[in-house]
Write a protein that holds these residues in place. Sequence first.
Motif, PDB file in Angstrom:
ATOM      1  N   MET A  82       0.832  -1.212   0.000  1.00 62.25           N
ATOM      2  CA  MET A  82       0.000   0.000   0.000  1.00 62.25           C
ATOM      3  C   MET A  82       0.858   1.249   0.000  1.00 62.25           C
ATOM      4  SD  MET A  82      -3.300  -0.922   2.415  1.00 62.25           S
ATOM      5  CE  MET A  82      -2.329  -1.573   3.777  1.00 62.25           C
ATOM      6  N   ALA A  83       1.928   1.254   0.784  1.00 61.54           N
ATOM      7  CA  ALA A  83       2.808   2.423   0.832  1.00 61.54           C
ATOM      8  C   ALA A  83       3.474   2.668  -0.517  1.00 61.54           C
ATOM      9  CB  ALA A  83       3.858   2.245   1.920  1.00 61.54           C
ATOM     10  N   ALA A  84       3.872   1.587  -1.187  1.00 65.57           N
ATOM     11  CA  ALA A  84       4.511   1.730  -2.496  1.00 65.57           C
ATOM     12  C   ALA A  84       3.546   2.310  -3.525  1.00 65.57           C
ATOM     13  CB  ALA A  84       5.029   0.367  -2.970  1.00 65.57           C
ATOM     14  N   ALA A  85       2.273   1.954  -3.416  1.00 64.96           N
ATOM     15  CA  ALA A  85       1.270   2.431  -4.363  1.00 64.96           C
ATOM     16  C   ALA A  85       0.699   3.799  -3.992  1.00 64.96           C
ATOM     17  CB  ALA A  85       0.130   1.411  -4.460  1.00 64.96           C
ATOM     18  N   ASP A  86       1.085   4.317  -2.834  1.00 63.97           N
ATOM     19  CA  ASP A  86       0.491   5.539  -2.298  1.00 63.97           C
ATOM     20  C   ASP A  86       1.582   6.458  -1.746  1.00 63.97           C
ATOM     21  OD1 ASP A  86      -1.452   7.301  -1.365  1.00 63.97           O
ATOM     22  OD2 ASP A  86      -1.931   6.112   0.420  1.00 63.97           O
ATOM     23  N   PRO A  87       2.513   6.902  -2.598  1.00 65.83           N
ATOM     24  CA  PRO A  87       3.682   7.645  -2.105  1.00 65.83           C
ATOM     25  C   PRO A  87       3.364   9.010  -1.523  1.00 65.83           C
ATOM     26  CG  PRO A  87       3.614   7.680  -4.500  1.00 65.83           C
ATOM     27  CD  PRO A  87       2.550   6.728  -4.068  1.00 65.83           C
ATOM     28  N   ASP A  88       2.173   9.538  -1.753  1.00 67.31           N
ATOM     29  CA  ASP A  88       1.830  10.857  -1.242  1.00 67.31           C
ATOM     30  C   ASP A  88       1.334  10.821   0.204  1.00 67.31           C
ATOM     31  OD1 ASP A  88       2.521  12.088  -3.618  1.00 67.31           O
ATOM     32  OD2 ASP A  88       0.516  11.873  -4.476  1.00 67.31           O
ATOM     33  N   ARG A  89       1.189   9.613   0.750  1.00 67.73           N
ATOM     34  CA  ARG A  89       0.838   9.492   2.168  1.00 67.73           C
ATOM     35  C   ARG A  89       1.919   8.691   2.883  1.00 67.73           C
ATOM     36  NH1 ARG A  89      -5.307   7.694   3.188  1.00 67.73           N
ATOM     37  NH2 ARG A  89      -4.658   5.868   1.964  1.00 67.73           N
ATOM     38  N   ASP A  90       2.046   8.922   4.189  1.00 74.16           N
ATOM     39  CA  ASP A  90       3.020   8.198   4.997  1.00 74.16           C
ATOM     40  C   ASP A  90       2.310   7.139   5.826  1.00 74.16           C
ATOM     41  OD1 ASP A  90       5.251   9.657   4.120  1.00 74.16           O
ATOM     42  OD2 ASP A  90       4.865  11.260   5.567  1.00 74.16           O
ATOM     43  N   TYR A  91       2.973   5.978   6.000  1.00 78.08           N
ATOM     44  CA  TYR A  91       2.379   4.829   6.690  1.00 78.08           C
ATOM     45  C   TYR A  91       3.148   4.536   7.965  1.00 78.08           C
ATOM     46  CZ  TYR A  91      -0.757   3.775   2.833  1.00 78.08           C
ATOM     47  OH  TYR A  91      -1.767   3.836   1.895  1.00 78.08           O
ATOM     48  N   LEU A  92       2.453   4.637   9.081  1.00 76.78           N
ATOM     49  CA  LEU A  92       3.020   4.313  10.381  1.00 76.78           C
ATOM     50  C   LEU A  92       2.420   2.983  10.822  1.00 76.78           C
ATOM     51  CD1 LEU A  92       4.654   4.926  12.900  1.00 76.78           C
ATOM     52  CD2 LEU A  92       2.789   6.428  13.675  1.00 76.78           C
ATOM     53  N   ALA A  93       3.221   1.920  10.761  1.00 79.09           N
ATOM     54  CA  ALA A  93       2.753   0.569  11.063  1.00 79.09           C
ATOM     55  C   ALA A  93       3.095   0.207  12.497  1.00 79.09           C
ATOM     56  CB  ALA A  93       3.394  -0.432  10.103  1.00 79.09           C
ATOM     57  N   VAL A  94       2.140  -0.384  13.208  1.00 83.03           N
ATOM     58  CA  VAL A  94       2.353  -0.814  14.588  1.00 83.03           C
ATOM     59  C   VAL A  94       2.196  -2.326  14.664  1.00 83.03           C
ATOM     60  CG1 VAL A  94       1.655  -0.543  16.990  1.00 83.03           C
ATOM     61  CG2 VAL A  94       1.382   1.369  15.397  1.00 83.03           C
ATOM     62  N   GLU A  95       3.181  -2.982  15.275  1.00 84.44           N
ATOM     63  CA  GLU A  95       3.161  -4.445  15.395  1.00 84.44           C
ATOM     64  C   GLU A  95       3.872  -4.832  16.680  1.00 84.44           C
ATOM     65  OE1 GLU A  95       2.354  -8.047  15.201  1.00 84.44           O
ATOM     66  OE2 GLU A  95       1.587  -6.864  13.511  1.00 84.44           O
ATOM     67  N   VAL A  96       3.474  -5.986  17.251  1.00 80.11           N
ATOM     68  CA  VAL A  96       4.127  -6.485  18.458  1.00 80.11           C
ATOM     69  C   VAL A  96       4.981  -7.714  18.182  1.00 80.11           C
ATOM     70  CG1 VAL A  96       2.363  -5.556  19.990  1.00 80.11           C
ATOM     71  CG2 VAL A  96       2.100  -7.882  19.097  1.00 80.11           C
ATOM     72  N   HIS A  97       4.768  -8.352  17.032  1.00 83.03           N
ATOM     73  CA  HIS A  97       5.465  -9.600  16.697  1.00 83.03           C
ATOM     74  C   HIS A  97       6.798  -9.264  16.036  1.00 83.03           C
ATOM     75  CE1 HIS A  97       5.853 -13.795  15.907  1.00 83.03           C
ATOM     76  NE2 HIS A  97       5.618 -13.730  14.619  1.00 83.03           N
ATOM     77  N   THR A  98       7.907  -9.572  16.709  1.00 83.98           N
ATOM     78  CA  THR A  98       9.224  -9.137  16.245  1.00 83.98           C
ATOM     79  C   THR A  98       9.560  -9.603  14.826  1.00 83.98           C
ATOM     80  OG1 THR A  98       9.953  -9.160  18.538  1.00 83.98           O
ATOM     81  CG2 THR A  98      11.660  -8.995  16.876  1.00 83.98           C
ATOM     82  N   PRO A  99       9.308 -10.870  14.445  1.00 87.49           N
ATOM     83  CA  PRO A  99       9.598 -11.254  13.062  1.00 87.49           C
ATOM     84  C   PRO A  99       8.825 -10.428  12.034  1.00 87.49           C
ATOM     85  CG  PRO A  99       9.366 -13.206  14.418  1.00 87.49           C
ATOM     86  CD  PRO A  99       8.939 -12.041  15.263  1.00 87.49           C
ATOM     87  N   GLY A 100       7.588 -10.033  12.366  1.00 90.29           N
ATOM     88  CA  GLY A 100       6.829  -9.191  11.452  1.00 90.29           C
ATOM     89  C   GLY A 100       7.448  -7.814  11.300  1.00 90.29           C
ATOM     90  N   ILE A 101       7.919  -7.251  12.415  1.00 93.15           N
ATOM     91  CA  ILE A 101       8.609  -5.963  12.370  1.00 93.15           C
ATOM     92  C   ILE A 101       9.848  -6.062  11.500  1.00 93.15           C
ATOM     93  CG2 ILE A 101       9.913  -4.324  13.787  1.00 93.15           C
ATOM     94  CD1 ILE A 101       7.948  -5.026  16.089  1.00 93.15           C
ATOM     95  N   ALA A 102      10.629  -7.110  11.727  1.00 91.61           N
ATOM     96  CA  ALA A 102      11.865  -7.291  10.966  1.00 91.61           C
ATOM     97  C   ALA A 102      11.578  -7.483   9.483  1.00 91.61           C
ATOM     98  CB  ALA A 102      12.637  -8.490  11.521  1.00 91.61           C
ATOM     99  N   ASN A 103      10.535  -8.246   9.166  1.00 87.23           N
ATOM    100  CA  ASN A 103      10.211  -8.495   7.761  1.00 87.23           C
ATOM    101  C   ASN A 103       9.777  -7.212   7.055  1.00 87.23           C
ATOM    102  OD1 ASN A 103       9.906 -10.823   5.788  1.00 87.23           O
ATOM    103  ND2 ASN A 103       7.911  -9.852   5.571  1.00 87.23           N
ATOM    104  N   LEU A 104       8.998  -6.382   7.750  1.00 89.80           N
ATOM    105  CA  LEU A 104       8.586  -5.112   7.144  1.00 89.80           C
ATOM    106  C   LEU A 104       9.787  -4.196   6.936  1.00 89.80           C
ATOM    107  CD1 LEU A 104       6.592  -3.124   6.055  1.00 89.80           C
ATOM    108  CD2 LEU A 104       5.914  -2.544   8.410  1.00 89.80           C
ATOM    109  N   LEU A 105      10.697  -4.164   7.888  1.00 93.60           N
ATOM    110  CA  LEU A 105      11.902  -3.357   7.702  1.00 93.60           C
ATOM    111  C   LEU A 105      12.694  -3.825   6.486  1.00 93.60           C
ATOM    112  CD1 LEU A 105      13.088  -3.038  11.414  1.00 93.60           C
ATOM    113  CD2 LEU A 105      12.170  -1.209   9.974  1.00 93.60           C
TER     114      LEU A 105
END
Length: 246
Positions: A82-105
Amino acid sequence: MTSTDLNPAVPVAAPAVGIRTFHPRRGRMSGRQTDALERLWPTYGIDIAALDGPVDPAAPFGRGAPVVLEIGSGMGDATAAMAAADPDRDYLAVEVHTPGIANLLDLVQRHGLRNVRVAQGDALDLVRAMPEGCLDAVHVFFPDPWPKSRHHKRRLIQPGHVALLRSRLTDGGTLHCATDWAEYAEAMRETLAADPELANAYDGYAPRPAHRPVTKFERRALTAGRPVFDLIHRRVAPAAAATARG
């Protein structure tokens, strides 16, 4: 906002007070994910527990673009798409699962995304620190349904939490929820319809929006025969919301 080191070997800590709407899980990470976490967290990561004082959600991005809050970004595939398709907005993602955080990074780096930041911790704590009217949209995709009746108090979509999320939306901002749990979908529909400053953008459930990518989680749900329900509401003046409810 400030960020501190996130130790990938330590599970996410529980909030000190209150009822959690999430269930922290341990998980193993690939070498690529571990590397992404160690290198990219200081630049793109936000430790919610370490925040002190009011939070401007636009500050980490260094520009004045509209901000979308993603609560429970999972492995991050949908957020990155979604962020790649919507560069005019900023996406602040919140997650508690460490592997998910790492994968998004890792996805942020691989796709060169400048409009994504990742926060670890309780999303409601983060939202409480934000000023009113600061978010263009809030996405709550496939939150834990907490199916047992005694656990319903842990659900994210309930009146008090919805009022908080709605208060942080700009006028006309959207609260978009999705679930594959039919009973939770109906509870969501009733809760959102009852909020005095939210108006349903559709007559009931929304048709599946093209901007929400199909994730592996959703494919598994569909394969198992569980339909997916989308609800999209906009923040409006109380009188307008009452008119929309008819």
